[in-house]
Scaffold this active site. Structure first.
Site: not given
Length: 328
Positions: A13, A95, A133, A190
């Protein structure tokens, strides 16, 4: 009569996407201008992250949003997801330098297994989950597999950013208006392998395929531009897409909750075998949403080029899933 507040949990958040997202949720852009919300905000237990979250909450207070019925800071998903109606899983392990994809998958498997289990234990039984994410499709798959008591269909991954990116490129190429594009979709993962497909799309009521009429542009310019847009933004901005990702998350959740008015949108959803995609794989499909439910648009013709692209993105997703199976 005013509506009862709904609970919206957001992870990560205090991060960049979270910061671009929360004010728009609190202003009613996601669930409607008559729907009060309680924000249940999750950050890692780290002191710096929790302090940053407090700062974001101070700013939310200072906006005096009439629809913000309450907010809470959490460091444990078991409390953050309590009774939540909507969960936006934004926080993920990025990453790092020298990190192999397998390491990234393993690090995220840990996070999304814990979050899936927490949702399973304490969230509303009808919770709608959007994973933002990355790797979003596989993280959604992990969370879904870790929540056996919740409907699998309620776990989704965000492909709306790819969809919106594709729409902008099409509008620029045709000189049309982005808001007049219909029946566009993005298949698959994605990732740069996604397949943005405008074969059925119209812009201002006219066929996009006929207007562009350039298969070389499609294969060599359009698809790589959309697929590698995230990397291009990091290169230009020094940071990954945050506001555009938050905007896509709002679009995804708004259409799911309030309906897409008969229009096609793209969502990453668990396959039930549509278009030959193996059951359970979280895959980008064209969907129409109504009354809080999505329905995959079926019966579309898949030509040879499209099948090749779909196979490629499917193979990548299967590789990711195989890479995490032993961790589930």
């Amino acid at each position: 009569m005013s509506k009862k507040p709904v609970r919206v949990a957001v992870t990560g958040a205090a991060g960049q996407i979270g910061y671009a997202l929360l004010f728009r949720i609190a202003s009613g852009e996601m669930l409607g201008k008559d729907q009060p919300v309680i924000l249940q905000l999750l950050e890692i237990p780290d002191e710096k992250a929790q302090k940053a979250l407090k700062g974001v909450m101070m700013e939310l207070e200072d906006c005096a949003f009439p629809l913000l019925a309450g907010m809470e800071a959490h460091s444990d998903p078991m409390t953050a997801f309590k009774d939540t109606d909507y969960a936006l899983l934004v926080g993920a392990r990025p990453r790092g330098p020298g990190m192999e994809r397998a390491d990234l998958l393993a690090a995220n498997a840990q996070i999304f297994t814990a979050q899936g289990k927490a949702l399973n234990a304490v969230a509303s039984r009808n919770v709608k989950v959007l994973v933002v994410g990355n790797p979003a499709n596989t993280n959604a798959y992990i969370a879904m597999k870790s929540a056996p008591d919740l409907p699998a269909k309620n776990f989704t991954a965000m492909l709306r950013l790819d969809h919106n990116r594709a729409a902008s490129q099409i509008a620029a190429k045709t000189g049309g208006k982005v808001g007049e594009i219909e029946k566009l979709t993005v298949w698959g993962n994605h990732s740069p392998t996604m397949y943005a497909d405008y074969r059925f799309a119209t812009i201002g009521g006219k066929s996009v395929k006929d207007a562009i009429n350039d298969q070389v542009w499609n294969a060599d310019v359009f698809l790589p531009t959309v697929g590698k847009r995230g990397a291009a933004i990091i290169e230009a901005r020094g940071l990954s897409s945050a506001a555009s990702a938050a905007n896509a998350a709002i679009d995804h959740m708004r259409d799911w909750a309030l309906g897409s008015n008969g229009k096609w949108v793209t969502m990453g959803v668990p396959s039930k075998g549509e278009y030959g995609i193996p059951e359970g794989i979280v895959f980008g499909f064209p969907v129409i949403t109504e009354n809080g439910e999505y329905k995959i648009v079926e019966g579309l013709e898949i030509d040879a080029f499209s099948q090749e692209r779909i196979n490629k993105t499917l193979a990548e997703l299967q590789g990711e899933q195989d890479g995490v199976k032993h961790l589930l």
